[in-house]
Design a protein around this motif. Structure first.
Motif, mmCIF file in Angstrom:
data_model
loop_
_atom_site.group_PDB
_atom_site.id
_atom_site.type_symbol
_atom_site.label_atom_id
_atom_site.label_comp_id
_atom_site.label_asym_id
_atom_site.label_seq_id
_atom_site.Cartn_x
_atom_site.Cartn_y
_atom_site.Cartn_z
ATOM 1 N N ASP A 128 -12.525 38.769 -9.184
ATOM 2 C CA ASP A 128 -13.402 39.914 -8.966
ATOM 3 C C ASP A 128 -14.620 39.521 -8.128
ATOM 4 N N ALA A 129 -15.229 38.397 -8.473
ATOM 5 C CA ALA A 129 -16.399 37.939 -7.730
ATOM 6 C C ALA A 129 -16.031 37.605 -6.294
ATOM 7 N N ASP A 130 -14.866 36.991 -6.110
ATOM 8 C CA ASP A 130 -14.378 36.682 -4.770
ATOM 9 C C ASP A 130 -14.211 37.954 -3.944
ATOM 10 N N SER A 131 -13.700 39.004 -4.582
ATOM 11 C CA SER A 131 -13.445 40.248 -3.858
ATOM 12 C C SER A 131 -14.746 40.895 -3.392
ATOM 13 N N ALA A 132 -15.857 40.571 -4.066
ATOM 14 C CA ALA A 132 -17.141 41.182 -3.727
ATOM 15 C C ALA A 132 -17.779 40.574 -2.486
ATOM 16 N N ARG A 133 -17.332 39.412 -2.086
ATOM 17 C CA ARG A 133 -17.964 38.780 -0.927
ATOM 18 C C ARG A 133 -17.181 38.999 0.367
ATOM 19 N N GLY A 134 -16.112 39.802 0.286
ATOM 20 C CA GLY A 134 -15.345 40.124 1.476
ATOM 21 C C GLY A 134 -14.316 39.064 1.779
ATOM 22 N N GLY A 135 -13.446 39.380 2.730
ATOM 23 C CA GLY A 135 -12.383 38.445 3.047
ATOM 24 C C GLY A 135 -11.284 38.496 2.004
ATOM 25 N N THR A 136 -10.414 37.515 2.044
ATOM 26 C CA THR A 136 -9.295 37.432 1.108
ATOM 27 C C THR A 136 -9.647 36.494 -0.033
ATOM 28 N N PRO A 137 -9.672 36.988 -1.288
ATOM 29 C CA PRO A 137 -9.978 36.108 -2.412
ATOM 30 C C PRO A 137 -8.985 34.961 -2.517
ATOM 31 N N ALA A 138 -9.456 33.827 -3.021
ATOM 32 C CA ALA A 138 -8.571 32.683 -3.229
ATOM 33 C C ALA A 138 -7.470 33.060 -4.219
ATOM 34 N N PRO A 139 -6.235 32.620 -3.993
ATOM 35 C CA PRO A 139 -5.139 32.970 -4.904
ATOM 36 C C PRO A 139 -5.287 32.276 -6.253
ATOM 37 N N VAL A 140 -4.577 32.803 -7.232
ATOM 38 C CA VAL A 140 -4.532 32.201 -8.563
ATOM 39 C C VAL A 140 -3.402 31.179 -8.579
ATOM 40 N N ASP A 141 -3.625 30.042 -9.206
ATOM 41 C CA ASP A 141 -2.585 29.027 -9.359
ATOM 42 C C ASP A 141 -1.333 29.653 -9.981
ATOM 43 N N GLY A 142 -0.155 29.340 -9.431
ATOM 44 C CA GLY A 142 1.080 29.951 -9.890
ATOM 45 C C GLY A 142 1.418 29.676 -11.341
ATOM 46 N N VAL A 143 1.202 28.443 -11.784
ATOM 47 C CA VAL A 143 1.493 28.094 -13.184
ATOM 48 C C VAL A 143 0.567 28.854 -14.117
ATOM 49 N N LEU A 144 -0.706 28.939 -13.761
ATOM 50 C CA LEU A 144 -1.654 29.691 -14.584
ATOM 51 C C LEU A 144 -1.294 31.171 -14.585
ATOM 52 N N ALA A 145 -0.871 31.693 -13.440
ATOM 53 C CA ALA A 145 -0.498 33.103 -13.356
ATOM 54 C C ALA A 145 0.667 33.432 -14.281
ATOM 55 N N VAL A 146 1.685 32.578 -14.309
ATOM 56 C CA VAL A 146 2.818 32.797 -15.220
ATOM 57 C C VAL A 146 2.334 32.844 -16.664
ATOM 58 N N ASP A 147 1.486 31.908 -17.027
ATOM 59 C CA ASP A 147 0.957 31.880 -18.387
ATOM 60 C C ASP A 147 0.142 33.138 -18.676
ATOM 61 N N GLY A 148 -0.596 33.605 -17.671
ATOM 62 C CA GLY A 148 -1.408 34.798 -17.872
ATOM 63 C C GLY A 148 -0.575 36.057 -18.029
ATOM 64 N N ILE A 149 0.522 36.150 -17.295
ATOM 65 C CA ILE A 149 1.423 37.288 -17.482
ATOM 66 C C ILE A 149 1.979 37.273 -18.904
ATOM 67 N N ASP A 150 2.362 36.087 -19.357
ATOM 68 C CA ASP A 150 2.906 35.953 -20.709
ATOM 69 C C ASP A 150 1.872 36.353 -21.755
ATOM 70 N N GLU A 151 0.628 35.907 -21.572
ATOM 71 C CA GLU A 151 -0.426 36.272 -22.522
ATOM 72 C C GLU A 151 -0.620 37.780 -22.564
ATOM 73 N N LEU A 152 -0.637 38.401 -21.388
ATOM 74 C CA LEU A 152 -0.867 39.841 -21.321
ATOM 75 C C LEU A 152 0.262 40.621 -21.993
ATOM 76 N N LEU A 153 1.518 40.271 -21.675
ATOM 77 C CA LEU A 153 2.652 41.044 -22.182
ATOM 78 C C LEU A 153 2.931 40.785 -23.654
ATOM 79 N N THR A 154 2.945 39.508 -24.046
ATOM 80 C CA THR A 154 3.323 39.185 -25.423
ATOM 81 C C THR A 154 2.131 39.166 -26.377
ATOM 82 N N GLY A 155 0.928 38.978 -25.829
ATOM 83 C CA GLY A 155 -0.269 38.922 -26.659
ATOM 84 C C GLY A 155 -0.993 40.250 -26.720
ATOM 85 N N PHE A 156 -1.690 40.597 -25.650
ATOM 86 C CA PHE A 156 -2.482 41.830 -25.635
ATOM 87 C C PHE A 156 -1.639 43.060 -25.940
#
Length: 243
Positions: A128-156
């Motif tokens: 979010d902070a990256d998006s506020a300064r313009g340009g293309t925000p840095a991507p999220v690490d792929g391994v962390l992203a997989v874990d985050g999808i899992d947390e969102l779907l199975t947890g939240f």
């Protein structure tokens, strides 16, 4: 993922968040959080960090409301954010594996829960902070992203409070195209049920690179690819906000 990996991501993403906020300026609007300026984002994340630190450092076994966000601004606000971020890291890194404290969905341990939750909380708000300064925000690490999808779907969204519901049973497949991870999300008039892997005939498939799919499921960017009943993707957009 090991707790040390979570704290590593938390460390990096928190530092990047502060740098992006400083560069964007606290008055800048946050495109991914309509109605917020960067100062709101920094205050919110600092508040969540201190709230989480209390459970870990003090071993609190009952929920407590977050303290009201402070009135700091300018350089003082960024200094306060960095101090709170450091305190959270210190609490997690010094906690014992036997830590007993309150959590709000299942995890291998309370320590694993808070390390994981704060790694993702901070990563999303760094984007979010990256998006506020313009340009293309840095991507999220792929391994962390997989874990985050899992947390969102199975947890939240495994909790009763999830509002992602359908009058009739529907099945959604969530598929990363680069990390070999997938989930089956079963929707009904009750809480969603998520399981790892693909099963059954889907009514809709949400797919794409893990980093983009993670951000899309948190409603930061459009879904990379939707196959099948696009109304289910729209339903996710309309009802999946965490409350």
């Amino acid at each position: 993922m090991e707790i040390s990996a979570y704290t590593g991501f938390l460390d990096r993403e928190g530092r990047l968040l502060a740098e992006a906020a400083e560069e964007a300026g606290l008055d800048a609007k946050v495109p991914t959080c309509p109605g917020w300026q960067v100062r709101d984002l920094v205050r919110h994340t600092a508040t969540v960090h201190r709230w989480a630190t209390g459970f870990v450092r003090e071993g609190r076994t009952e929920t407590r409301p977050m303290d009201a966000e402070g009135g700091l601004d300018g350089a003082e606000l960024l200094t306060d954010f960095r101090a709170g971020h450091g305190a959270l890291l210190g609490a997690l890194e010094s906690a014992t594996p036997e830590l007993d404290c309150w959590t709000f969905f299942a995890a291998p341990s309370p320590l694993a829960f808070w390390a994981r939750r704060q790694a993702h909380e901070t990563t999303m708000h760094r984007f979010d902070a990256d998006s506020a300064r313009g340009g293309t925000p840095a991507p999220v690490d792929g391994v962390l992203a997989v874990d985050g999808i899992d947390e969102l779907l199975t947890g939240f969204h495994g909790r009763r409070r999830s509002r992602v519901r359908t009058p009739e049973p529907r099945t959604v497949h969530v598929l990363t195209t680069d990390e070999g991870a997938s989930w089956t999300l079963r929707l009904s008039d009750g809480p969603p049920v998520a399981e790892r892997g693909l099963s059954g005939e889907p009514d809709c498939v949400l797919s794409g690179p893990a980093s983009k799919l993670y951000l899309a499921l948190w409603n930061r960017v459009p879904f990379p690819e939707i196959t099948g009943d696009a109304r289910l993707a729209a339903l996710w957009r309309e009802t999946s906000a965490i409350v």
